[in-house]
Write a protein that holds these residues in place. Sequence first.
Motif, PDB file in Angstrom:
ATOM      1  N   ARG A 121       0.879  -1.335  -0.218  1.00 33.31           N
ATOM      2  CA  ARG A 121      -0.012   0.065   0.049  1.00 33.31           C
ATOM      3  C   ARG A 121       0.915   1.333   0.059  1.00 33.31           C
ATOM      4  NH1 ARG A 121      -3.487  -0.388   4.741  1.00 33.31           N
ATOM      5  NH2 ARG A 121      -4.558  -1.790   3.881  1.00 33.31           N
ATOM      6  N   GLU A 122       1.911   1.447   0.797  1.00 33.28           N
ATOM      7  CA  GLU A 122       2.708   2.542   0.952  1.00 33.28           C
ATOM      8  C   GLU A 122       4.131   2.322   0.268  1.00 33.28           C
ATOM      9  OE1 GLU A 122       0.889   5.061   1.857  1.00 33.28           O
ATOM     10  OE2 GLU A 122      -0.637   3.742   2.926  1.00 33.28           O
ATOM     11  N   LEU A 123       4.123   1.589  -0.679  1.00 36.74           N
ATOM     12  CA  LEU A 123       5.639   1.546  -1.328  1.00 36.74           C
ATOM     13  C   LEU A 123       5.899   2.911  -1.948  1.00 36.74           C
ATOM     14  CD1 LEU A 123       5.770  -1.866  -3.234  1.00 36.74           C
ATOM     15  CD2 LEU A 123       6.663  -1.239  -0.675  1.00 36.74           C
ATOM     16  N   THR A 124       7.168   3.155  -1.985  1.00 37.24           N
ATOM     17  CA  THR A 124       7.691   4.378  -2.854  1.00 37.24           C
ATOM     18  C   THR A 124       7.732   4.087  -4.098  1.00 37.24           C
ATOM     19  OG1 THR A 124      10.111   3.827  -2.573  1.00 37.24           O
ATOM     20  CG2 THR A 124       9.247   5.009  -0.832  1.00 37.24           C
ATOM     21  N   GLU A 125       8.173   5.226  -4.981  1.00 32.16           N
ATOM     22  CA  GLU A 125       8.239   4.937  -6.396  1.00 32.16           C
ATOM     23  C   GLU A 125       9.435   4.005  -6.675  1.00 32.16           C
ATOM     24  OE1 GLU A 125       7.229   4.195 -10.027  1.00 32.16           O
ATOM     25  OE2 GLU A 125       5.751   5.124  -8.591  1.00 32.16           O
ATOM     26  N   ALA A 126      10.446   4.006  -6.024  1.00 31.80           N
ATOM     27  CA  ALA A 126      11.827   3.401  -6.254  1.00 31.80           C
ATOM     28  C   ALA A 126      11.400   1.881  -5.934  1.00 31.80           C
ATOM     29  CB  ALA A 126      12.656   3.835  -5.261  1.00 31.80           C
ATOM     30  N   ASP A 127      10.685   1.749  -4.814  1.00 34.14           N
ATOM     31  CA  ASP A 127      10.309   0.283  -4.576  1.00 34.14           C
ATOM     32  C   ASP A 127       9.573  -0.195  -5.517  1.00 34.14           C
ATOM     33  OD1 ASP A 127      11.158   0.529  -1.748  1.00 34.14           O
ATOM     34  OD2 ASP A 127       9.240   1.020  -0.986  1.00 34.14           O
ATOM     35  N   ARG A 128       8.619   0.383  -6.094  1.00 34.19           N
ATOM     36  CA  ARG A 128       7.461  -0.180  -7.113  1.00 34.19           C
ATOM     37  C   ARG A 128       8.565  -0.599  -8.385  1.00 34.19           C
ATOM     38  NH1 ARG A 128       2.688   1.000  -5.296  1.00 34.19           N
ATOM     39  NH2 ARG A 128       2.665   2.865  -3.946  1.00 34.19           N
ATOM     40  N   ALA A 129       9.421   0.559  -8.809  1.00 33.77           N
ATOM     41  CA  ALA A 129      10.485   0.121  -9.825  1.00 33.77           C
ATOM     42  C   ALA A 129      11.154  -1.220  -9.869  1.00 33.77           C
ATOM     43  CB  ALA A 129      11.156   1.177 -10.135  1.00 33.77           C
TER      44      ALA A 129
END
Length: 301
Positions: A121-129
């Motif tokens: 739910r609260e991942l950062t954009e870097a985590d997502r990438a």
Amino acid sequence: MAGRFAPSPTSDLHLGNLRTALLAWLFARSTGRDFLLRIEDLDQVRVAAAAGLAERQLRDLAALGIDHDGEVVRQSDRLALYESALAKLDVYECYCSRREIAESAQAPHGDGHRPYPGTCRELTEADRAAKRVERPAALRVRAGGVTWTATDALYGPVTGVVDDFVLRRGDGTFAYNLAVVVDDGAQGVDQVVRGDDLRSSVPRQAWLAHRLGLTPPTYAHVPLAVGPDGRRLAKRDGAVTMTDLAGLGVTPTEVLTTLAASLGLARPGERVTPAGLLDRFDPAALSRAPWVVTPNRVQPS
Ligand code: GLU
Ligand code: ZN
């Protein structure tokens, strides 16, 4: 105003499914509603494995005299509709495997649905990438554990916690919970009659309808059919589909009589038509108990 029957074309309709269809028709027609048929064929893998099933399901319903209004709609033709609904919702990407969710601390709800623990739910954009490279993302709606209630004609208020459920799977398939709500809304379905196995999805679906600015339909979850062993009716129980029964010389009229008799709407052996049952149908008198089917008792009368 309309009611509907919305089978998934993954197996032939058995007596329990046919009884649900008859009830949905009776609920709709006895209240002056249109009756729609919708083929829920979004799971292309399962549908491909079961070629020709939708046609057989429609043929079986017609043989029973369950008529419908308008054209039969197929969900696989309506992807643009689901896409545009998705665009209106607050969603986020989820990279969890089924196993990761199963291993999370949360116990399953009564229906076996395991509430999503919120891992992504609260991942950062870097985590997502970084995660995107590992696994194609599913899309979940941000519901945040709100408690939601809707009313069922047989059960009264149905209340549940709405977790961040999946709207589009990692393989790109739109989820049942999204498509059903979008279609019922778009088709003017304001009365949902279906098997009791779907009652636990009411809070999720009514909440989603509300989020999409739709008026949630009224619900009636009707009893499932079970075999003599009390388990859900299935192939192992014997002749449970129209095709099986035709092989034993049982006509569609006789199947209809069996269904009507199980609802207390006909005497065994009486010749009936769906329209002829309308005057006898009283939703308030419907039992909530499962229908126990003894397949070899469904015989020519
Ligand atoms: N397609 C679903 C099923 O086969 C029914 C969906 C519904 O009635 O909401 O069980
Ligand atoms: Zn996740």
